[in-house]
Structures are given as structure tokens and as C-alpha cells.
Enzyme design. Sequence first.
Site, PDB file in Angstrom:
ATOM      1  N   HIS A 262       0.719 -11.703   2.425  1.00 51.98           N
ATOM      2  CA  HIS A 262      -0.348 -10.969   1.745  1.00 51.98           C
ATOM      3  C   HIS A 262      -1.128 -11.836   0.753  1.00 51.98           C
ATOM      4  O   HIS A 262      -2.318 -11.622   0.539  1.00 51.98           O
ATOM      5  CB  HIS A 262       0.262  -9.772   1.013  1.00 51.98           C
ATOM      6  CG  HIS A 262      -0.719  -8.690   0.701  1.00 51.98           C
ATOM      7  ND1 HIS A 262      -0.359  -7.379   0.549  1.00 51.98           N
ATOM      8  CD2 HIS A 262      -2.061  -8.705   0.507  1.00 51.98           C
ATOM      9  CE1 HIS A 262      -1.417  -6.635   0.284  1.00 51.98           C
ATOM     10  NE2 HIS A 262      -2.469  -7.430   0.244  1.00 51.98           N
TER      11      HIS A 262
ATOM     12  N   TYR B  88       0.817  -1.214   0.000  1.00 47.63           N
ATOM     13  CA  TYR B  88       0.000   0.000   0.000  1.00 47.63           C
ATOM     14  C   TYR B  88       0.850   1.263   0.000  1.00 47.63           C
ATOM     15  O   TYR B  88       0.340   2.350  -0.273  1.00 47.63           O
ATOM     16  CB  TYR B  88      -0.916   0.043   1.231  1.00 47.63           C
ATOM     17  CG  TYR B  88      -1.884  -1.089   1.389  1.00 47.63           C
ATOM     18  CD1 TYR B  88      -2.096  -2.034   0.380  1.00 47.63           C
ATOM     19  CD2 TYR B  88      -2.605  -1.243   2.568  1.00 47.63           C
ATOM     20  CE1 TYR B  88      -2.986  -3.074   0.549  1.00 47.63           C
ATOM     21  CE2 TYR B  88      -3.499  -2.282   2.742  1.00 47.63           C
ATOM     22  CZ  TYR B  88      -3.679  -3.208   1.739  1.00 47.63           C
ATOM     23  OH  TYR B  88      -4.563  -4.239   1.914  1.00 47.63           O
TER      24      TYR B  88
END
Length: 258
Positions: free
Chosen positions: A93, A35
Site C-alpha cells: 500500500h 479500508y
Amino acid sequence: MPIIGLGVYQNYTTRDSVFEALRTGYRQVDSAQAYKNEAHVGQGFRDSGLSRGDVFITTKIISKFHGYESTLKGVDESLARFQFDYIDLFLIHDPFAGAERRLATYKALQEARESGKIRSVGVSNYGIKHLEEIKDAGYEMPVVNQIELHPFCQQRPIVVYCRENGIVVQAYSPLVRGKTDPVFLELANRYHRDPAQILIRWSLQKGFVPLPKSNKHERIHSNLNVFDFNLCDDDMQKLDSLDRGKEGAITWNPVDAP
């Protein structure tokens, strides 16, 4: 771990959003290396004036950087960006790296936990086969599996497996990225709430840990204002009936990766 958190994916005002969320009462923030906003999360936390132990921070390592050495390096880099001494929850992730690199990454995160750099190890977007892989390798199971979860995509077999194995299920995209349905609107009118609050309430009553995201202060507030009502069983069943299986996913949802 708090039972609701602020998601900050594609949030371009992360510092302000985190600061406002913590001021409002959130105590969990879900970030990721991919991010590119860990530093902004850290700044928002410091500006809040809260103690480090008051806030639960999650980050993740994406498959591009999976591997034993690269994961250990990545943990140190995340700590530096946050300017934290430890991270509460560190997730793999996604499962795209393949079995060998997934397990090497998991081993590195376990070691980082033992050294005190992270408190807990989890995964994201893991299907049952990926979770079984961890068990078969002789590692303790992850504490969390963060997956796409909302009425259109309920991933029921994975949820059942996680519950049977003591794995907390976190729900990302719990607001279906703004998509709507007549049932959402019907229930919003009935309970005098907005559709997002209905969806968050459904997630909480299913036993998930929802991670709604928003950079609008009024939405950050309303998304947390969900603890003074309950959806009745019939209305929960109406939302349950909207499940479209894998076709209901609105994100990458790589739970079937090889």
C-alpha cells in the site's frame, strides 16, 4: 485487468456500491486492508451473482503490517474477509516501512502468488527509488504501481519509468476529490459531459487505469459512461498544462518516502 475500476476508500455503503457498480458493468474493485471493507466488497460481489472469474479484485497491505510473516498472515486474513479462494492483485500500500521490510513484504507476496493465493503482485505510492530497489534485489518487477494521478498531479517521471519497465499505472483520486478548475468546466460544457467524465476520459487517454470512487448510484453510472467520446489533442494539452508537480497532490502521496 479492466481499464477502469471502482475505488471504495472511505465508502460507508460498500456492499451497495459494489453491487450497483457490478450491476452497471464495472468489473474491477479496488479495496485495501486499511479500508476495513473487504468483507463488504465480497458480499457485494456475491450478491451480484457474477462468477468469480468475471471480477477483478485488488487489495493492499499497509506499512503498519509489513514484514514477511505478517504479510503471509495478512493475505490469509484478506482471503477470509473476502471469502475468496484467491485475490487478483495484491499491492504493497505504501513505502513507509523502510527498505528491509518493503522487500520482505514483496517476497512474501511473491510466494503467496506462487501458492495460488493471489494472481499478481504490485505496489502503490512507489517512487522510482522504491521500484529500483525491487529490481536491484533481483525480484521481478511489480505488474502495477497505483499512484495519485490527475491533471494537477501528473507524476511524470514515475509514469515514464513505469512505462519503460512494463508496469501498469493505476490512477487513484482521478476525480481530484471534487476540486474544480475553469478548464474542467470549459471542457465539460464543450463535450456536454460532467467534469468527472472529462477527468476519467483524460486518464484513460493517458493510458492510466483510473479508479474513481462514489457511493452515489447516479455517479457510479456516469463515471463508467465515458467510452463514447474522445478528448481532442488540444484539449488533452489544456489538461496536461494544469500539472503543479508535487504541489498538486491532494492526498498523502508518499512517493518520496525514504
